[in-house]
Design an enzyme around this catalytic site. Structure first.
Site, PDB file in Angstrom:
ATOM      1  N   PHE A 100      -8.394  28.530 -13.355  1.00  0.00           N
ATOM      2  CA  PHE A 100      -7.143  28.570 -14.109  1.00  0.00           C
ATOM      3  C   PHE A 100      -7.399  29.421 -15.353  1.00  0.00           C
ATOM      4  O   PHE A 100      -8.412  29.242 -16.031  1.00  0.00           O
ATOM      5  CB  PHE A 100      -6.714  27.150 -14.500  1.00  0.00           C
TER       6      PHE A 100
ATOM      7  N   ASP B  50     -13.608  20.666 -14.083  1.00  0.00           N
ATOM      8  CA  ASP B  50     -12.202  20.526 -14.434  1.00  0.00           C
ATOM      9  C   ASP B  50     -11.528  19.773 -13.282  1.00  0.00           C
ATOM     10  O   ASP B  50     -11.481  20.262 -12.153  1.00  0.00           O
ATOM     11  CB  ASP B  50     -11.566  21.913 -14.627  1.00  0.00           C
TER      12      ASP B  50
ATOM     13  N   TYR C  98      -0.952  14.575 -16.920  1.00  0.00           N
ATOM     14  CA  TYR C  98       0.478  14.685 -16.636  1.00  0.00           C
ATOM     15  C   TYR C  98       0.774  15.096 -15.205  1.00  0.00           C
ATOM     16  O   TYR C  98       1.940  15.222 -14.834  1.00  0.00           O
ATOM     17  CB  TYR C  98       1.156  15.649 -17.611  1.00  0.00           C
ATOM     18  N   LYS C  99      -0.244  15.317 -14.383  1.00  0.00           N
ATOM     19  CA  LYS C  99      -0.009  15.676 -12.986  1.00  0.00           C
ATOM     20  C   LYS C  99      -0.035  14.403 -12.133  1.00  0.00           C
ATOM     21  O   LYS C  99       0.907  13.618 -12.144  1.00  0.00           O
ATOM     22  CB  LYS C  99      -1.044  16.693 -12.534  1.00  0.00           C
TER      23      LYS C  99
ATOM     24  N   ARG D 183       3.970  26.869  -3.780  1.00  0.00           N
ATOM     25  CA  ARG D 183       3.100  25.692  -3.900  1.00  0.00           C
ATOM     26  C   ARG D 183       3.913  24.411  -3.687  1.00  0.00           C
ATOM     27  O   ARG D 183       4.977  24.240  -4.272  1.00  0.00           O
ATOM     28  CB  ARG D 183       2.453  25.613  -5.280  1.00  0.00           C
TER      29      ARG D 183
END
Length: 401
Positions: free
Chosen positions: A126, A195, A220-221, A369
């Protein structure tokens, strides 16, 4: 009703996690973007109202002690620990993932043996992880070496100080071999930093069992903590006594209210704290984690794989041949909890899907996605998403069913 629709209904009926869906605020939308922002647990607004009116509105400053605000970063870290396979006392919650990546990478270089000057970074990481690792390297006199995860074992050597890797690739959904790569880093004498943003809450991580040194992740995912909810930092117990944070703040001081000019770090994972905790979002996260009570991560993983298998089967059955290509590995051992489909006109296709009630997202230029959050996504959702994708690609104007 088609055979696939009937199968979806049967699979949902047999699903042991299906009742958890009622714990979330959902509508008729097929929500397949929980790998970007998880859904809202129904009970969280009431908890936040209590924090606002009672803890802040009435108790005010007393809530740091009486309401447990001060100890929230460690307490909530211990709530996250079982989800990522860690014993208590090794996770502290606070700051953003980006800030925690910086702490972890710099601290890793300080934990590494003297004379090592290379930081290996996932070449497909990322972007922010790469940006921060690069800045950390410039500040510490190290050199960044971008390496695809599969090639890390061959790139390791006596100059390797630290290795920063993503457990699941954010674009393709590929799951990397955390146990084997961590072992290889250790065999070379380096420090392994992971990560977990796209794996924690979706599949087993087992940080302690696999000997991970440091890890970071967002909440938050798949953990459903809310937009911008604080991230977390894992510091393995064996490193805590010498963990040297590049951001020593007053709340990580051994005696924070002494206000001494010299810094003396606290014991344990508390060393990962920096400044005053962001209490409102932190307590929303703590309340959100209630949905995990009694939920085993192995059951979540089993449903995740079943969902993504079924979605890919439906895509194959419904979507015109050649219009999309999966870039997510078919092998379970290499798959996270999302399906990424390469599509020539991805942006307008996703826009059309969202307009018809299927919410995914895209990664430019050509990747659709679809994130599958097993706590609230069902098999009927997967079938409907594939069917409407086919309608969009066929240019159909048929109504949403």
């Amino acid at each position: 009703m088609s055979d696939l629709q009937e199968r979806a209904r049967a699979l949902d009926t047999a699903d042991e996690l299906a009742p958890l869906r009622e714990l979330f605020t959902l509508d008729d939308t097929v929500y397949l973007d929980g790998n970007s922002l998880g859904a809202l647990p129904r009970h969280v607004p009431a908890r936040l109202q209590e924090v606002l009116t009672r803890e802040w509105g009435e108790l005010r400053i007393r809530s740091w002690g009486e309401s447990g605000w001060w100890t929230a970063p460690e307490r909530i870290g211990d709530r996250i620990a079982p989800v990522v396979g860690a014993a208590a006392g090794q996770i502290v919650v606070g700051d953003s993932t980006s800030v925690n990546v910086f702490k972890a990478v710099v601290a890793a270089t300080r934990l590494a043996p003297e004379g090592r000057d290379e930081i290996l970074v996932d070449a497909n990481t990322f972007p922010t992880d790469g940006y921060i690792a690069g800045s950390a390297a410039r500040m510490t006199g190290h050199r960044i070496v971008p390496v695809p995860p599969a090639e890390v074992p061959d790139a390791l050597g006596p100059r390797t100080a630290a290795v920063l890797l993503n457990h699941v690739d954010y674009r393709s959904g590929r799951l990397h071999d955390l146990p084997a790569l961590t072992s290889a880093v250790h065999a070379a004498g380096g420090i392994a930093v992971w990560d977990l943003c796209h794996s924690a809450g979706a599949l087993p991580v087992d940080l302690d069992r696999h000997g991970v040194d440091l890890a970071v992740g967002c909440t938050y995912k798949y953990l459903n903590g809310g937009p911008g909810s604080p991230a977390y930092l894992y510091v393995a117990a064996r490193h805590q006594a010498v963990f040297d944070s590049p951001l020593p703040g007053w709340t990580s001081h051994a005696d924070p209210f002494a206000m001494t000019p010299g810094y003396e770090p606290a014991e344990g994972a508390v060393r990962g704290r920096v400044g005053t905790p962001d209490i409102l979002s932190m307590l929303a996260l703590e309340s959100s984690l209630d949905v995990w009570d009694g939920v085993g991560i192995e059951a979540v993983r089993a449903k995740s794989l079943a969902l993504t298998d079924f979605f890919l089967e439906c895509v194959t059955a419904y979507v015109p041949e050649g219009r999309v290509t999966s870039v997510t590995p078919a092998a379970h051992a290499e798959r996270g909890s999302q399906v990424a489909l390469r599509c020539e006109d991805a942006e307008p296709v996703m826009g059309a899907l969202i307009a018809r009630g299927v919410v995914g997202d895209l990664r430019r230029p050509d990747v659709l996605r679809f994130g599958f959050t097993p706590l609230y996504v069902g098999f009927a959702d997967a079938e409907r998403a594939a069917r409407l994708l086919a309608d969009v690609l066929n240019g159909s104007a048929a109504p949403v069913a």
